[in-house]
Motif scaffolding. Structure first.
Motif, short mmCIF file in Angstrom:
data_model
loop_
_atom_site.label_atom_id
_atom_site.label_comp_id
_atom_site.label_asym_id
_atom_site.label_seq_id
_atom_site.Cartn_x
_atom_site.Cartn_y
_atom_site.Cartn_z
N ILE A 292 89.42 20.48 10.57
CA ILE A 292 90.45 19.82 9.76
C ILE A 292 90.00 19.73 8.30
CG2 ILE A 292 91.67 17.65 9.38
CD1 ILE A 292 91.81 17.33 12.38
N LEU A 293 88.74 19.42 8.07
CA LEU A 293 88.24 19.37 6.70
C LEU A 293 88.42 20.73 6.03
CD1 LEU A 293 85.00 17.22 7.14
CD2 LEU A 293 87.26 16.46 6.37
N LYS A 294 88.17 21.78 6.77
CA LYS A 294 88.35 23.13 6.23
C LYS A 294 89.83 23.37 5.90
CE LYS A 294 87.10 27.91 7.22
NZ LYS A 294 85.78 28.21 6.66
N GLU A 295 90.69 22.92 6.79
CA GLU A 295 92.14 23.01 6.57
C GLU A 295 92.56 22.31 5.26
OE1 GLU A 295 95.46 21.19 9.25
OE2 GLU A 295 94.15 22.38 10.56
N PHE A 296 91.86 21.22 4.93
CA PHE A 296 92.14 20.46 3.71
C PHE A 296 91.48 21.07 2.47
CE2 PHE A 296 92.59 16.21 6.24
CZ PHE A 296 93.82 16.62 6.72
N GLY A 297 90.76 22.17 2.66
CA GLY A 297 90.13 22.84 1.52
C GLY A 297 88.75 22.32 1.15
N ILE A 298 88.15 21.56 2.04
CA ILE A 298 86.81 21.06 1.78
C ILE A 298 85.83 22.18 2.13
CG2 ILE A 298 85.07 19.36 2.47
CD1 ILE A 298 87.49 17.41 2.83
N PRO A 299 85.01 22.59 1.15
CA PRO A 299 84.13 23.74 1.36
C PRO A 299 83.16 23.56 2.53
CG PRO A 299 84.19 23.11 -0.96
CD PRO A 299 84.88 22.02 -0.18
N ASP A 300 82.80 24.66 3.17
CA ASP A 300 81.85 24.62 4.29
C ASP A 300 80.49 24.08 3.87
OD1 ASP A 300 83.68 25.62 6.13
OD2 ASP A 300 83.09 27.71 5.78
N ASN A 301 80.12 24.27 2.60
CA ASN A 301 78.81 23.79 2.15
C ASN A 301 78.86 22.34 1.66
OD1 ASN A 301 80.21 24.30 -0.28
ND2 ASN A 301 78.31 24.81 -1.36
N HIS A 302 79.97 21.64 1.93
CA HIS A 302 80.11 20.23 1.58
C HIS A 302 80.12 19.37 2.83
CE1 HIS A 302 81.80 19.95 -2.74
NE2 HIS A 302 81.01 21.01 -2.64
N THR A 303 79.71 18.13 2.67
CA THR A 303 79.83 17.14 3.74
C THR A 303 80.49 15.89 3.17
OG1 THR A 303 78.73 16.14 5.63
CG2 THR A 303 77.56 16.03 3.50
N VAL A 304 80.77 14.94 4.04
CA VAL A 304 81.49 13.73 3.68
C VAL A 304 80.62 12.53 4.06
CG1 VAL A 304 83.57 12.36 4.19
CG2 VAL A 304 83.70 14.87 4.08
N TYR A 305 80.57 11.54 3.17
CA TYR A 305 79.78 10.33 3.42
C TYR A 305 80.65 9.09 3.52
CZ TYR A 305 75.95 13.34 1.98
OH TYR A 305 75.05 14.37 1.88
N GLY A 306 81.93 9.25 3.61
CA GLY A 306 82.86 8.13 3.66
C GLY A 306 84.11 8.51 2.90
N ILE A 307 85.21 7.83 3.20
CA ILE A 307 86.47 8.13 2.54
C ILE A 307 87.15 6.83 2.11
CG2 ILE A 307 86.81 10.32 3.72
CD1 ILE A 307 88.68 9.01 5.64
N ALA A 308 88.08 6.97 1.18
CA ALA A 308 88.84 5.82 0.70
C ALA A 308 90.24 5.87 1.28
CB ALA A 308 88.91 5.83 -0.82
N ALA A 309 90.64 4.81 1.95
CA ALA A 309 92.02 4.65 2.40
C ALA A 309 92.70 3.76 1.38
CB ALA A 309 92.06 4.00 3.78
N LEU A 310 93.87 4.22 0.88
CA LEU A 310 94.58 3.51 -0.19
C LEU A 310 96.01 3.20 0.21
CD1 LEU A 310 93.62 5.76 -3.25
CD2 LEU A 310 92.41 3.75 -2.42
N GLY A 311 96.51 2.10 -0.28
CA GLY A 311 97.91 1.73 -0.07
C GLY A 311 98.17 0.34 -0.61
#
Length: 173
Positions: free
Chosen positions: A134-153
């Motif tokens: 899914i991250l790849k589907e969103f355009g996040i590069p394979d050489n990147h990782t995620v350390y947390g995300i922001a939920a906004l509203g």
């Protein structure tokens, strides 16, 4: 008290959001604030991906919930997710993304937009095949990782409650 201090001292995590879109101009300014966060040696090895499509947000939430064994997991049904990703081999990637997330939270608060750090999507979970797809589907590069995300509203309730003071500080002369 100046506006910056007021913004810092009144921001709270929000875990219940209205079904209301965030204006694109404000979302772009929030992303701009992320870009101006400090980064180790100013390398800026990050990328910020904002998801505003509700079906895509829920698709990611479902996969994360499945991977965590938490049925019905939904990131608190935000209007937007901002996914900061960083190069896997960046020695300060985690810290850089934490600084960027704080800028995101403060910028959002300045517009009356609530936020919460979703730490379940971290570098360990991001590497699981279903999540990585899914991250790849969103355009996040394979050489990147995620350390947390922001939920906004926009918050469903007021966040004006007094918060217990947990930490302390000292000034040593």
């Amino acid at each position: 008290m100046n506006e910056v201090m007021k913004n810092l001292l009144t921001r709270r995590s929000v875990r219940a959001f209205q079904k209301r879109e965030i204006p694109r101009e404000e979302l772009e300014q929030i992303l701009q604030a992320a870009l101006y966060a400090p980064s180790g040696m100013n390398r800026q090895t990050w990328k910020f991906t904002a998801i505003i499509n509700q079906e895509k947000i829920q698709k990611l939430a479902e996969i994360v919930g499945t991977e965590l064994g938490r049925e019905g997991y939904n990131f608190y049904c935000p209007s937007a997710l901002i996914i900061p990703s960083n190069e896997k081999d960046s020695i300060w990637g985690k810290e850089d993304n934490a600084c960027a997330l704080e800028n995101i939270f403060l910028a959002a608060h300045s517009f009356g937009i609530g936020s919460v750090w979703i730490n379940q999507l971290n570098d360990h979970l991001a590497e699981r095949p279903a999540v990585r797809a899914i991250l790849k589907e969103f355009g996040i590069p394979d050489n990147h990782t995620v350390y947390g995300i922001a939920a906004l509203g926009y918050p469903t309730t007021s966040n004006d409650k007094e918060v217990a003071k947990i930490g302390t500080f000292a000034i040593i002369e």
